[in-house]
Scaffold this active site. Structure first.
Site, PDB file in Angstrom:
ATOM      1  N   MET A  30      27.000 -15.499  32.588  1.00 13.53           N
ATOM      2  CA  MET A  30      26.747 -14.106  32.997  1.00 13.53           C
ATOM      3  C   MET A  30      26.221 -13.301  31.807  1.00 13.53           C
ATOM      4  O   MET A  30      26.254 -12.072  31.824  1.00 13.53           O
ATOM      5  CB  MET A  30      28.023 -13.480  33.558  1.00 13.53           C
ATOM      6  CG  MET A  30      28.486 -14.211  34.817  1.00 13.53           C
ATOM      7  SD  MET A  30      29.471 -13.202  35.914  1.00 13.53           S
ATOM      8  CE  MET A  30      30.870 -12.893  34.884  1.00 13.53           C
ATOM      9  N   LEU A  33      26.065 -13.297  25.558  1.00 14.37           N
ATOM     10  CA  LEU A  33      26.355 -14.638  25.034  1.00 14.37           C
ATOM     11  C   LEU A  33      27.033 -14.598  23.667  1.00 14.37           C
ATOM     12  O   LEU A  33      26.841 -13.674  22.883  1.00 14.37           O
ATOM     13  CB  LEU A  33      25.059 -15.452  24.933  1.00 14.37           C
ATOM     14  CG  LEU A  33      24.302 -15.651  26.253  1.00 14.37           C
ATOM     15  CD1 LEU A  33      23.056 -16.501  26.017  1.00 14.37           C
ATOM     16  CD2 LEU A  33      25.186 -16.282  27.323  1.00 14.37           C
ATOM     17  N   GLY A  36      30.700 -19.516  22.097  1.00 15.07           N
ATOM     18  CA  GLY A  36      31.296 -20.370  23.134  1.00 15.07           C
ATOM     19  C   GLY A  36      30.218 -20.848  24.103  1.00 15.07           C
ATOM     20  O   GLY A  36      30.122 -22.039  24.425  1.00 15.07           O
ATOM     21  N   HIS A  37      29.373 -19.907  24.551  1.00  9.28           N
ATOM     22  CA  HIS A  37      28.266 -20.270  25.445  1.00  9.28           C
ATOM     23  C   HIS A  37      27.317 -21.250  24.741  1.00  9.28           C
ATOM     24  O   HIS A  37      26.862 -22.230  25.324  1.00  9.28           O
ATOM     25  CB  HIS A  37      27.453 -19.040  25.846  1.00  9.28           C
ATOM     26  CG  HIS A  37      28.206 -18.029  26.661  1.00  9.28           C
ATOM     27  ND1 HIS A  37      28.494 -16.772  26.196  1.00  9.28           N
ATOM     28  CD2 HIS A  37      28.712 -18.076  27.914  1.00  9.28           C
ATOM     29  CE1 HIS A  37      29.139 -16.089  27.118  1.00  9.28           C
ATOM     30  NE2 HIS A  37      29.293 -16.853  28.172  1.00  9.28           N
ATOM     31  N   GLU A 148      36.351 -24.855  29.338  1.00 12.60           N
ATOM     32  CA  GLU A 148      37.774 -24.929  29.698  1.00 12.60           C
ATOM     33  C   GLU A 148      38.435 -23.564  29.566  1.00 12.60           C
ATOM     34  O   GLU A 148      39.540 -23.364  30.061  1.00 12.60           O
ATOM     35  CB  GLU A 148      38.490 -25.935  28.776  1.00 12.60           C
ATOM     36  CG  GLU A 148      38.148 -27.369  29.090  1.00 12.60           C
ATOM     37  CD  GLU A 148      38.893 -28.360  28.203  1.00 12.60           C
ATOM     38  OE1 GLU A 148      39.482 -27.934  27.195  1.00 12.60           O
ATOM     39  OE2 GLU A 148      38.859 -29.555  28.529  1.00 12.60           O
ATOM     40  N   GLN A 153      38.354 -22.144  37.106  1.00 11.80           N
ATOM     41  CA  GLN A 153      36.956 -22.175  37.582  1.00 11.80           C
ATOM     42  C   GLN A 153      36.384 -23.586  37.450  1.00 11.80           C
ATOM     43  O   GLN A 153      35.759 -24.107  38.386  1.00 11.80           O
ATOM     44  CB  GLN A 153      36.134 -21.189  36.760  1.00 11.80           C
ATOM     45  CG  GLN A 153      34.636 -21.345  36.895  1.00 11.80           C
ATOM     46  CD  GLN A 153      33.878 -20.268  36.154  1.00 11.80           C
ATOM     47  OE1 GLN A 153      33.817 -19.142  36.608  1.00 11.80           O
ATOM     48  NE2 GLN A 153      33.313 -20.594  35.009  1.00 11.80           N
ATOM     49  N   SER A 186      32.895 -12.736  26.471  1.00 12.97           N
ATOM     50  CA  SER A 186      31.954 -11.605  26.539  1.00 12.97           C
ATOM     51  C   SER A 186      32.732 -10.290  26.580  1.00 12.97           C
ATOM     52  O   SER A 186      32.261  -9.253  26.117  1.00 12.97           O
ATOM     53  CB  SER A 186      31.102 -11.706  27.795  1.00 12.97           C
ATOM     54  OG  SER A 186      30.484 -12.962  27.839  1.00 12.97           O
TER      55      SER A 186
HETATM   56  P1  AMP Z   1      30.644 -16.515  31.544  1.00 12.41           P
HETATM   57  O1  AMP Z   1      29.370 -15.990  30.985  1.00 12.41           O
HETATM   58  O2  AMP Z   1      31.851 -15.798  31.043  1.00 12.41           O
HETATM   59  O3  AMP Z   1      30.594 -16.658  33.047  1.00 12.41           O
HETATM   60  O4  AMP Z   1      30.788 -17.986  30.968  1.00 12.41           O
HETATM   61  C1  AMP Z   1      29.800 -18.949  31.160  1.00 12.41           C
HETATM   62  C2  AMP Z   1      30.340 -20.296  30.760  1.00 12.41           C
HETATM   63  O5  AMP Z   1      30.740 -20.274  29.393  1.00 12.41           O
HETATM   64  C3  AMP Z   1      31.603 -20.680  31.557  1.00 12.41           C
HETATM   65  O6  AMP Z   1      31.552 -22.055  31.873  1.00 12.41           O
HETATM   66  C4  AMP Z   1      32.714 -20.371  30.588  1.00 12.41           C
HETATM   67  O7  AMP Z   1      33.896 -21.115  30.818  1.00 12.41           O
HETATM   68  C5  AMP Z   1      32.064 -20.742  29.273  1.00 12.41           C
HETATM   69  N1  AMP Z   1      32.763 -20.083  28.168  1.00 12.41           N
HETATM   70  C6  AMP Z   1      33.105 -18.776  28.084  1.00 12.41           C
HETATM   71  N2  AMP Z   1      33.785 -18.547  26.944  1.00 12.41           N
HETATM   72  C7  AMP Z   1      33.876 -19.734  26.298  1.00 12.41           C
HETATM   73  C8  AMP Z   1      34.464 -20.160  25.061  1.00 12.41           C
HETATM   74  N3  AMP Z   1      35.119 -19.307  24.278  1.00 12.41           N
HETATM   75  N4  AMP Z   1      34.364 -21.460  24.711  1.00 12.41           N
HETATM   76  C9  AMP Z   1      33.702 -22.341  25.514  1.00 12.41           C
HETATM   77  N5  AMP Z   1      33.120 -22.005  26.689  1.00 12.41           N
HETATM   78  C10 AMP Z   1      33.213 -20.724  27.080  1.00 12.41           C
END
Ligand code: AMP
Length: 280
Positions: A30, A33, A36-37, A148, A153, A186
């Site tokens: 979403m 970024l 983690g992303h 994770e 999710q 985020s």
């Molecule tokens: P989001 O933009 O929050 O929907 O996240 C997109 C993807 O990034 C999802 O699969 C999240 O689980 C992953 N994600 C978010 N934060 C982290 C993080 N700190 N470490 C690893 N993956 C993450």
């Protein structure tokens, strides 16, 4: 990095690559970024795939309109970050592109969606599955990468792929943390310096719980953690749960469990809702 806003243009490009024998690794996000992303994109690249990242703030997975309105949007910075890890393709569609027709799909994930995030964010997983299913239909990836950090999710997406018999392998990736332990998110943008400091209690509780799980019963561990997480008056604990890593159902006996166990936390720090989890 190539950027596409429409399904037609993206499809044209990916179809050509598929014909040349390339496999596609998909990372739905979403936006807003962070590292983690980027770790998910790096994983897809390590696996020798064409990395396709989508940025789409999905309205159907927000149960709170203010949360949707305030969700951080930082597309210029996102593009710079994606280019820094040489992401191959960015898909950045409009709401109309993703949902050209009224949404009729309804998913039932049974007990996986009645606990934790499902209990506290009504309709969230149906909205999430609707958009992930639609994005899978558009991108047709061979592999898709999920963090994770959002463990429930990740589990539900694995179930979605099974239910829809999709030929996509779902790869779960470890949570990336800030120095000190706070899970990258985020939503951390919204934390004041004091709240950021206070948010350390979440990961500290998880890591300490992992240690205490060796000697405590599940009930003792839960009471200790809840106590630990409710001492700060400016935060509000939604749940601390110890659950089976596959069924996501609460565990009452740590020793009797044959599968992996994780601890899960959701907590509001001021106005910002944070989640985290760890294998015990
Ligand atoms: P989001 O933009 O929050 O929907 O996240 C997109 C993807 O990034 C999802 O699969 C999240 O689980 C992953 N994600 C978010 N934060 C982290 C993080 N700190 N470490 C690893 N993956 C993450």
């Amino acid at each position: 990095m190539l950027k596409f806003e429409t399904v037609i243009d993206l499809n044209d490009h990916l179809e050509k690559l598929r014909k040349e024998g390339f496999k596609i690794g998909f990372i739905p996000t979403m936006g807003a970024l962070h590292k983690g992303h980027l770790s998910l994109i790096n994983r897809a690249k390590e696996d020798n795939l064409i990395s396709v990242c989508s940025i789409f703030v999905n309205p159907t997975q927000f149960n709170n309109p203010d949360d949707l309105k305030n969700y951080p949007r930082t597309i210029e910075a996102d593009i710079t970050l994606l280019e820094s890890v040489t992401c191959d393709v960015l898909f950045f569609p409009s709401v109309r592109e993703i949902y050209p027709h009224p949404i009729k799909t309804f998913f039932n994930f049974g007990r996986l969606e009645t606990v934790m995030e499902g209990a506290f964010r009504k309709g969230h997983f149906n909205g999430m599955a609707t958009v992930v299913n639609r994005l899978f239909e558009i991108v047709k990836p061979d592999f898709a990468y999920f963090g994770e950090k959002d463990f429930q999710q990740l589990t539900i997406v694995k179930m979605l792929v099974k239910m829809q018999s999709l030929p996509i392998k779902i790869i779960g990736c470890e949570t990336l943390r800030e120095e000190g332990g706070v899970a990258m998110s985020s939503r951390n943008i919204h934390l004041s310096p004091k709240e950021r400091e206070d948010a350390l209690i979440i990961s500290q509780t998880l890591f300490k719980a992992k240690e205490l799980a060796k000697t405590m019963t599940a009930q003792e561990l839960k009471s200790w953690a809840i106590n630990n997480l409710t001492t700060n008056p400016s935060s509000e604990l939604e749940y601390f749960e110890i659950a089976d890593a596959e069924t996501l159902q609460p565990i009452s006996n740590l020793k009797a469990s044959t599968s992996k166990i994780r601890a899960f936390i959701a907590l509001k720090m001021g106005k910002t809702r944070l989640i985290d989890n760890l294998e015990l």
